[in-house]
Design a protein around this motif. Structure first.
Motif, PDB file in Angstrom:
ATOM      1  N   ALA A   1      -2.640 -14.067  -5.401  1.00  0.00           N
ATOM      2  CA  ALA A   1      -1.874 -13.644  -3.956  1.00  0.00           C
ATOM      3  C   ALA A   1      -1.907 -12.212  -4.151  1.00  0.00           C
ATOM      4  N   THR A   2      -0.962 -12.528  -2.520  1.00  0.00           N
ATOM      5  CA  THR A   2      -1.112 -11.742  -1.617  1.00  0.00           C
ATOM      6  C   THR A   2       0.180 -10.744  -1.470  1.00  0.00           C
ATOM      7  N   MET A   3      -0.128  -9.385  -1.636  1.00  0.00           N
ATOM      8  CA  MET A   3       0.845  -8.328  -2.501  1.00  0.00           C
ATOM      9  C   MET A   3       0.170  -7.517  -1.304  1.00  0.00           C
ATOM     10  N   GLU A   4       1.981  -6.373  -0.975  1.00  0.00           N
ATOM     11  CA  GLU A   4       2.042  -4.974  -0.224  1.00  0.00           C
ATOM     12  C   GLU A   4       1.946  -3.929  -1.469  1.00  0.00           C
ATOM     13  N   PHE A   5       1.064  -3.043  -0.664  1.00  0.00           N
ATOM     14  CA  PHE A   5       0.603  -1.893  -0.912  1.00  0.00           C
ATOM     15  C   PHE A   5       1.240  -0.654  -0.219  1.00  0.00           C
ATOM     16  N   GLU A   6       1.966   0.329  -1.235  1.00  0.00           N
ATOM     17  CA  GLU A   6       2.740   0.991  -0.574  1.00  0.00           C
ATOM     18  C   GLU A   6       1.983   2.719  -0.697  1.00  0.00           C
ATOM     19  N   ALA A   7       1.730   3.293   0.113  1.00  0.00           N
ATOM     20  CA  ALA A   7       1.592   4.601  -0.123  1.00  0.00           C
ATOM     21  C   ALA A   7       2.381   6.085  -1.253  1.00  0.00           C
ATOM     22  N   VAL A   8       1.920   6.123  -1.999  1.00  0.00           N
ATOM     23  CA  VAL A   8       2.179   7.489  -3.047  1.00  0.00           C
ATOM     24  C   VAL A   8       1.920   9.026  -2.116  1.00  0.00           C
TER      25      VAL A   8
ATOM     26  N   VAL B   1       2.767   8.670   7.319  1.00  0.00           N
ATOM     27  CA  VAL B   1       3.617   7.423   6.536  1.00  0.00           C
ATOM     28  C   VAL B   1       3.912   8.929   5.189  1.00  0.00           C
ATOM     29  N   SER B   2       5.254   8.242   4.539  1.00  0.00           N
ATOM     30  CA  SER B   2       5.810   9.055   4.044  1.00  0.00           C
ATOM     31  C   SER B   2       5.599   8.555   2.687  1.00  0.00           C
ATOM     32  N   SER B   3       5.971   8.736   1.455  1.00  0.00           N
ATOM     33  CA  SER B   3       5.040   8.635   0.145  1.00  0.00           C
ATOM     34  C   SER B   3       6.724   6.561   0.169  1.00  0.00           C
ATOM     35  N   GLY B   4       6.353   5.793  -0.758  1.00  0.00           N
ATOM     36  CA  GLY B   4       6.992   4.401   0.005  1.00  0.00           C
ATOM     37  C   GLY B   4       6.624   3.984   0.692  1.00  0.00           C
ATOM     38  N   ASP B   5       5.420   4.518   1.645  1.00  0.00           N
ATOM     39  CA  ASP B   5       5.800   3.521   3.351  1.00  0.00           C
ATOM     40  C   ASP B   5       4.165   2.334   2.827  1.00  0.00           C
ATOM     41  N   LEU B   6       4.439   1.614   3.550  1.00  0.00           N
ATOM     42  CA  LEU B   6       3.765  -0.237   3.201  1.00  0.00           C
ATOM     43  C   LEU B   6       2.564   0.292   3.739  1.00  0.00           C
ATOM     44  N   LEU B   7       1.388   0.391   3.279  1.00  0.00           N
ATOM     45  CA  LEU B   7       0.401   0.524   3.810  1.00  0.00           C
ATOM     46  C   LEU B   7      -0.144  -0.820   4.534  1.00  0.00           C
ATOM     47  N   ALA B   8      -0.794  -1.643   3.753  1.00  0.00           N
ATOM     48  CA  ALA B   8      -1.190  -2.871   3.980  1.00  0.00           C
ATOM     49  C   ALA B   8      -1.491  -4.174   3.083  1.00  0.00           C
ATOM     50  N   GLU B   9      -1.584  -4.832   3.292  1.00  0.00           N
ATOM     51  CA  GLU B   9      -1.217  -6.254   1.890  1.00  0.00           C
ATOM     52  C   GLU B   9      -3.027  -6.334   1.882  1.00  0.00           C
ATOM     53  N   ILE B  10      -2.537  -6.903   0.963  1.00  0.00           N
ATOM     54  CA  ILE B  10      -3.376  -7.048  -0.409  1.00  0.00           C
ATOM     55  C   ILE B  10      -3.902  -8.165  -0.715  1.00  0.00           C
TER      56      ILE B  10
ATOM     57  N   ILE C   1      -7.569   7.009  -0.144  1.00  0.00           N
ATOM     58  CA  ILE C   1      -6.771   5.821  -0.602  1.00  0.00           C
ATOM     59  C   ILE C   1      -7.766   5.045  -1.092  1.00  0.00           C
ATOM     60  N   LEU C   2      -7.620   4.361  -2.314  1.00  0.00           N
ATOM     61  CA  LEU C   2      -8.551   3.793  -2.613  1.00  0.00           C
ATOM     62  C   LEU C   2      -7.669   2.245  -3.075  1.00  0.00           C
ATOM     63  N   MET C   3      -8.455   1.223  -3.538  1.00  0.00           N
ATOM     64  CA  MET C   3      -8.031  -0.226  -3.439  1.00  0.00           C
ATOM     65  C   MET C   3      -7.760  -0.560  -4.545  1.00  0.00           C
ATOM     66  N   PRO C   4      -6.279  -0.475  -5.062  1.00  0.00           N
ATOM     67  CA  PRO C   4      -5.674  -0.545  -6.052  1.00  0.00           C
ATOM     68  C   PRO C   4      -5.673  -1.942  -7.149  1.00  0.00           C
ATOM     69  N   ALA C   5      -5.549  -1.760  -8.290  1.00  0.00           N
ATOM     70  CA  ALA C   5      -5.653  -2.879  -9.332  1.00  0.00           C
ATOM     71  C   ALA C   5      -4.521  -3.490  -8.998  1.00  0.00           C
ATOM     72  N   LEU C   6      -3.624  -4.693  -8.551  1.00  0.00           N
ATOM     73  CA  LEU C   6      -3.169  -4.893  -8.284  1.00  0.00           C
ATOM     74  C   LEU C   6      -2.082  -5.710 -10.044  1.00  0.00           C
ATOM     75  N   SER C   7      -3.152  -6.269 -10.689  1.00  0.00           N
ATOM     76  CA  SER C   7      -3.389  -7.389 -11.207  1.00  0.00           C
ATOM     77  C   SER C   7      -3.672  -6.583 -12.926  1.00  0.00           C
TER      78      SER C   7
ATOM     79  N   TRP D   1      -4.178  -4.372   7.738  1.00  0.00           N
ATOM     80  CA  TRP D   1      -3.427  -2.802   7.527  1.00  0.00           C
ATOM     81  C   TRP D   1      -1.938  -3.435   8.876  1.00  0.00           C
ATOM     82  N   LEU D   2      -1.510  -2.765   7.770  1.00  0.00           N
ATOM     83  CA  LEU D   2       0.373  -2.227   8.338  1.00  0.00           C
ATOM     84  C   LEU D   2       0.763  -1.039   8.397  1.00  0.00           C
ATOM     85  N   VAL D   3      -0.756  -0.268   9.276  1.00  0.00           N
ATOM     86  CA  VAL D   3      -0.530   1.349  10.004  1.00  0.00           C
ATOM     87  C   VAL D   3      -1.925   0.867  10.717  1.00  0.00           C
TER      88      VAL D   3
END
Length: 410
Positions: free
Chosen positions: A44-51, A30-39, A5-11, A22-24
């Motif tokens: 801003a602080t944004m939530e990151f979902e599993a794919v 976990v399933s696709s769409g579950d929240l994994l972490a706050e980045i 699971i890679l650090m996402p580019a949120l912008s 970490w939210l897990v």
């Protein structure tokens, strides 16, 4: 097979971020769409979902870790029934080696010198590092500088110029300059780093020029007061800034060639007036964008601006709400600033700096001396996008709209 699971580019501008929470935990399914972490990004602080579906096998980055590069592994995801591979245990030494790549100045000698000695050395261009101090605990004092001067080669003439020493830029060198003085070191967060980088880029790469006008506000203030009386039953109160936003949005339609952005090897002329407004927050600022501002009523602009400003102060804006636009407004009038020059926010073509409305003596249309509320504004313009005459035309349209506010409702 384990997936990284890679650090996402949120912008679009994000290069690194902070893994705020970490939210897990390891072992969670976990399933696709579950929240994994706050980045935490630069804005801003944004939530990151599993794919993908799977089991969290290993959290590779601890909560609160700053400076995590985009696309670097932050966790491992296992398929159902799969056990953690040996590659997971090999991940930790890799992380440690990366974290320890920053060189340490192990053999750097700390220089102790009196303030007078430092000043003399700076004036005479003497390297303190080459001297042995005769003061307490090896401290370099004025006498050591006198000795260094007499032992040096004789000067060719009294008119020899002292070489100009460039201002230091290395952080450690600057810190050493203030040894013996009390200070608090404040680490830069992601937002301040981005602001510093973007403003440096703007001043170094954008050919700014500045246009200034005085705007008479008496008609606008009277019209605003009357409107607010009529809107009080709907709990709406318009600000002068709301009128400024509307005036700029309409001016960009009246002078469409100035409604443009710089795109490297081309200019993009925009159709709608998407106006950004600077909002100061703790530790930095946001520039939320009011899209299609030319077609919105004053009351809707006011409500939208209040909402964006409130969420900006809590860093709850989504990237699309503070990116884009072709023009910006920075208003320091409510803070008592009469006038100032704002820095263009790339890729915008211009930004309007707004000062306070102040009562001043003026010559009226009849030639008599009178008193008027006058607001000074400065238009900072990117000369690559907007030439002088075009910028003057845009500023004239803004002035006309503000001095004839009723026409903005037509």
């Amino acid at each position: 097979m384990a997936l990284e699971i890679l650090m996402p580019a949120l912008s679009p501008t994000m290069e690194e971020g902070t893994l705020a929470k970490w939210l897990v935990k390891e072992g969670d399914t976990v399933s696709s769409g579950d929240l994994l972490a706050e980045i935490e990004t630069d804005k801003a602080t944004m939530e990151f979902e599993a794919v993908d579906d799977g089991v969290i096998g290993k959290l590779l980055v601890a909560e609160g870790t700053a400076g995590v590069k985009v696309n670097s592994p932050i966790a491992l995801l296992l398929e159902d029934g799969e056990t953690a591979p040996e590659a997971m245990t090999a991940q930790q030494p890799k992380e440690q080696s990366v974290q320890q790549t920053k060189p340490r100045p192990t053999n750097e000698r700390r220089i102790f010198a009196s303030p007078l000695a430092r000043r003399i050395a700076a004036d005479k261009g003497i390297d303190l590092g080459a001297l042995a101090g005769s003061g307490p605990k090896g401290r370099i004092v004025k006498a050591d500088l006198d000795t260094a001067q007499t032992s040096a080669a004789p000067k060719a003439a009294k008119t020899t110029l002292t070489p100009i020493v460039p201002a230091p830029t290395d952080p450690n060198t600057i810190t050493r300059m203030y040894e013996g003085r009390a200070f608090t070191e404040v680490a830069l967060d992601g937002m301040r780093k981005i602001i510093a980088a973007r403003l440096t880029e703007a001043k170094q790469t954008i050919p700014h020029f500045y246009l200034r006008r005085d705007i008479h506000l008496d008609a606008l203030l009277e019209f605003r007061s009357e409107l607010n009386k009529q809107l009080s039953s709907r709990d709406i109160k318009l600000s002068v800034n709301d009128f400024i936003i509307k005036a700029c949005a309409l001016a960009l339609q009246q002078v469409p060639a100035a409604n443009a952005v710089w795109a490297g090897d081309r200019i993009l002329q925009m159709q709608a007036s998407d106006v950004a407004v600077a909002v100061a927050i703790e530790g930095g600022l946001f520039t939320p964008v009011l899209q299609d501002a030319e077609s919105k009523t004053l009351s809707s602009l006011s409500a939208e601006m209040k909402d964006l400003a409130a969420r900006a102060k809590t860093r709850k804006l989504a990237p699309h709400e503070y990116q884009g636009g072709s023009f910006a407004i920075s208003n320091l009038g409510m803070m008592g600033i009469d006038n100032f020059d704002a820095v263009i926010n790339p890729p915008h073509g211009a930004i309007l700096a707004v000062g306070a409305g102040v009562k001043k003596p003026v010559v009226t249309d009849s030639g008599e001396l009178g008193i008027a509320v006058v607001m000074s504004v400065t238009l900072s313009v990117d000369h690559r996008v907007i030439d002088g005459a075009l910028g003057a035309e845009l500023l004239a349209a803004i002035k006309e709209n503000l001095e004839n506010p009723i026409a903005m409702l037509a």
